[in-house]
Design a protein around this motif. Structure first.
Motif, PDB file in Angstrom:
ATOM      1  N   GLU A  46       0.857  -1.204   0.000  1.00 22.77           N
ATOM      2  CA  GLU A  46       0.000   0.000   0.000  1.00 22.77           C
ATOM      3  C   GLU A  46       0.890   1.250   0.000  1.00 22.77           C
ATOM      4  O   GLU A  46       2.070   1.199   0.385  1.00 22.77           O
ATOM      5  CB  GLU A  46      -0.951  -0.017   1.206  1.00 22.77           C
ATOM      6  CG  GLU A  46      -0.280  -0.182   2.549  1.00 22.77           C
ATOM      7  CD  GLU A  46       0.291   1.121   3.078  1.00 22.77           C
ATOM      8  OE1 GLU A  46      -0.209   2.194   2.700  1.00 22.77           O
ATOM      9  OE2 GLU A  46       1.257   1.060   3.870  1.00 22.77           O
ATOM     10  N   SER A  47       0.322   2.342  -0.418  1.00 28.95           N
ATOM     11  CA  SER A  47       1.114   3.576  -0.551  1.00 28.95           C
ATOM     12  C   SER A  47       0.439   4.762   0.142  1.00 28.95           C
ATOM     13  O   SER A  47       0.528   5.901  -0.304  1.00 28.95           O
ATOM     14  CB  SER A  47       1.330   3.895  -2.039  1.00 28.95           C
ATOM     15  OG  SER A  47       0.086   3.982  -2.715  1.00 28.95           O
ATOM     16  N   THR A  48      -0.278   4.486   1.244  1.00 27.07           N
ATOM     17  CA  THR A  48      -0.973   5.565   1.948  1.00 27.07           C
ATOM     18  C   THR A  48      -0.441   5.814   3.358  1.00 27.07           C
ATOM     19  O   THR A  48      -0.551   6.927   3.878  1.00 27.07           O
ATOM     20  CB  THR A  48      -2.482   5.250   2.044  1.00 27.07           C
ATOM     21  OG1 THR A  48      -2.657   4.010   2.738  1.00 27.07           O
ATOM     22  CG2 THR A  48      -3.102   5.165   0.653  1.00 27.07           C
ATOM     23  N   SER A  49       0.138   4.813   4.003  1.00 23.78           N
ATOM     24  CA  SER A  49       0.513   4.955   5.420  1.00 23.78           C
ATOM     25  C   SER A  49       1.918   5.491   5.611  1.00 23.78           C
ATOM     26  O   SER A  49       2.306   5.852   6.721  1.00 23.78           O
ATOM     27  CB  SER A  49       0.407   3.601   6.126  1.00 23.78           C
ATOM     28  OG  SER A  49       1.428   2.718   5.640  1.00 23.78           O
ATOM     29  N   GLY A  50       2.703   5.525   4.570  1.00 24.31           N
ATOM     30  CA  GLY A  50       4.099   5.920   4.700  1.00 24.31           C
ATOM     31  C   GLY A  50       5.011   4.774   5.101  1.00 24.31           C
ATOM     32  O   GLY A  50       6.214   4.965   5.280  1.00 24.31           O
ATOM     33  N   GLN A  51       4.462   3.574   5.242  1.00 21.64           N
ATOM     34  CA  GLN A  51       5.265   2.418   5.662  1.00 21.64           C
ATOM     35  C   GLN A  51       5.358   1.326   4.592  1.00 21.64           C
ATOM     36  O   GLN A  51       6.044   0.330   4.791  1.00 21.64           O
ATOM     37  CB  GLN A  51       4.670   1.808   6.945  1.00 21.64           C
ATOM     38  CG  GLN A  51       4.628   2.800   8.096  1.00 21.64           C
ATOM     39  CD  GLN A  51       4.137   2.141   9.373  1.00 21.64           C
ATOM     40  OE1 GLN A  51       4.750   1.193   9.878  1.00 21.64           O
ATOM     41  NE2 GLN A  51       3.015   2.633   9.886  1.00 21.64           N
ATOM     42  N   ARG A  52       4.682   1.546   3.471  1.00 19.10           N
ATOM     43  CA  ARG A  52       4.692   0.570   2.364  1.00 19.10           C
ATOM     44  C   ARG A  52       4.437  -0.856   2.871  1.00 19.10           C
ATOM     45  O   ARG A  52       5.189  -1.782   2.605  1.00 19.10           O
ATOM     46  CB  ARG A  52       6.016   0.639   1.590  1.00 19.10           C
ATOM     47  CG  ARG A  52       6.235   1.985   0.900  1.00 19.10           C
ATOM     48  CD  ARG A  52       7.536   2.000   0.101  1.00 19.10           C
ATOM     49  NE  ARG A  52       7.660   3.237  -0.650  1.00 19.10           N
ATOM     50  CZ  ARG A  52       8.164   4.368  -0.150  1.00 19.10           C
ATOM     51  NH1 ARG A  52       8.592   4.398   1.104  1.00 19.10           N
ATOM     52  NH2 ARG A  52       8.238   5.449  -0.895  1.00 19.10           N
ATOM     53  N   ASP A  55      -0.050  -5.498   1.770  1.00 18.86           N
ATOM     54  CA  ASP A  55      -1.459  -5.692   2.098  1.00 18.86           C
ATOM     55  C   ASP A  55      -2.146  -6.751   1.247  1.00 18.86           C
ATOM     56  O   ASP A  55      -3.327  -7.030   1.421  1.00 18.86           O
ATOM     57  CB  ASP A  55      -2.227  -4.370   1.985  1.00 18.86           C
ATOM     58  CG  ASP A  55      -2.197  -3.792   0.580  1.00 18.86           C
ATOM     59  OD1 ASP A  55      -1.544  -4.395  -0.303  1.00 18.86           O
ATOM     60  OD2 ASP A  55      -2.822  -2.746   0.357  1.00 18.86           O
TER      61      ASP A  55
END
Length: 251
Positions: A46-52, A55
């Motif tokens: 994923e590319s929304t949390s800043g942690q990649r 998912d």
């Protein structure tokens, strides 16, 4: 939960057009048999949390590998390992098989058959060929070869020399005469770590590679490895109780 240490018999055979096993052949003593399963996956981050964070994971391919070590030099094993054709040589006779012209004293010359007997060597003199005395040539009867020891006594001779002989039965396997073999492989075994409880493993469709090597001259017993890919049998339903690659049955 029982531990497992296996021994047992391995059988290999062809499949019919419906994917069912035909008569299977016992391959003799097998000190090692392995089946390796693996999957290739596709992962998404994923590319929304800043942690990649990962998912999602998808299976792209499912693969199986097969290998076994064979110890017995029998026709079924040679045919598999050499991509060969095995046939039973029936007894018969050969008349006037020509040797190379000229022959060289002391050189080994090969007959077309093995397990030979009643060998007679004649020359090509027109009308009445001359027969070489048996002392002038040596015959390796089992291997089907001979050496001309003397071409002068009783001569002169007209070459090519021609050989009459009888030959006996033999098992003959030719190399690389068959396409890649796909075989049903079955293990009927015992779990020696659990009171010799019984187990059956079936691999429905194994594409077998040629033997990597045959250690013909060695101080050890001959062993050669068969390996291959366990392919999906699409003739079986994916959701069925047999699966499409194989099954293990604990008894």
């Amino acid at each position: 939960m029982p531990y497992f240490s296996g021994q047992g018999r391995v059988y290999v055979g062809s499949r019919d057009a419906l994917g069912r096993p035909l008569g299977l052949s016992y391959v003799g003593n097998v000190p090692e048999l392995k089946v390796s399963l693996s999957v290739e996956t596709l992962e998404h981050q994923e590319s929304t949390s800043g942690q990649r964070l990962t998912d999602l994971q998808l299976i792209k391919t499912k693969k199986g590998e097969f290998s076994c070590t064979l110890e017995e030099l029998i026709p079924v094993n040679l045919a598999l390992g050499l991509y060969g054709t095995t046939f039973a040589q029936a007894a018969g006779t050969v008349t006037a098989e020509a040797l190379p012209n000229p022959t060289t004293v002391g050189s080994l010359y090969l007959l077309s058959k093995q397990n030979v007997s009643a060998v007679v060597v004649k020359d090509s003199t027109a009308g009445t060929p001359k027969t070489l005395p048996a002392a002038q040539y040596s015959v390796n009867t089992k291997h089907g070869s001979l050496v001309i020891n003397d071409k002068t006594a009783g001569g002169p001779y007209v070459e090519p020399f021609k050989v009459d002989y009888a030959y006996g039965v033999a098992q003959v396997t030719s190399m690389f005469t068959q396409p890649l073999p796909e075989r049903w492989v079955r293990f009927e075994g015992l779990n020696t770590a659990d009171g010799n409880s019984e187990v059956v493993i079936d691999l429905y469709r194994v594409a077998i590679n040629p033997a990597k090597e045959l250690s013909v001259i060695t101080d050890e017993l001959l062993k050669f490895e068969l390996s291959g890919q366990v392919l999906a049998d699409t003739l079986k339903p994916a959701a069925g109780d047999l699966g499409q690659f194989g099954k293990i049955v604990l008894l």
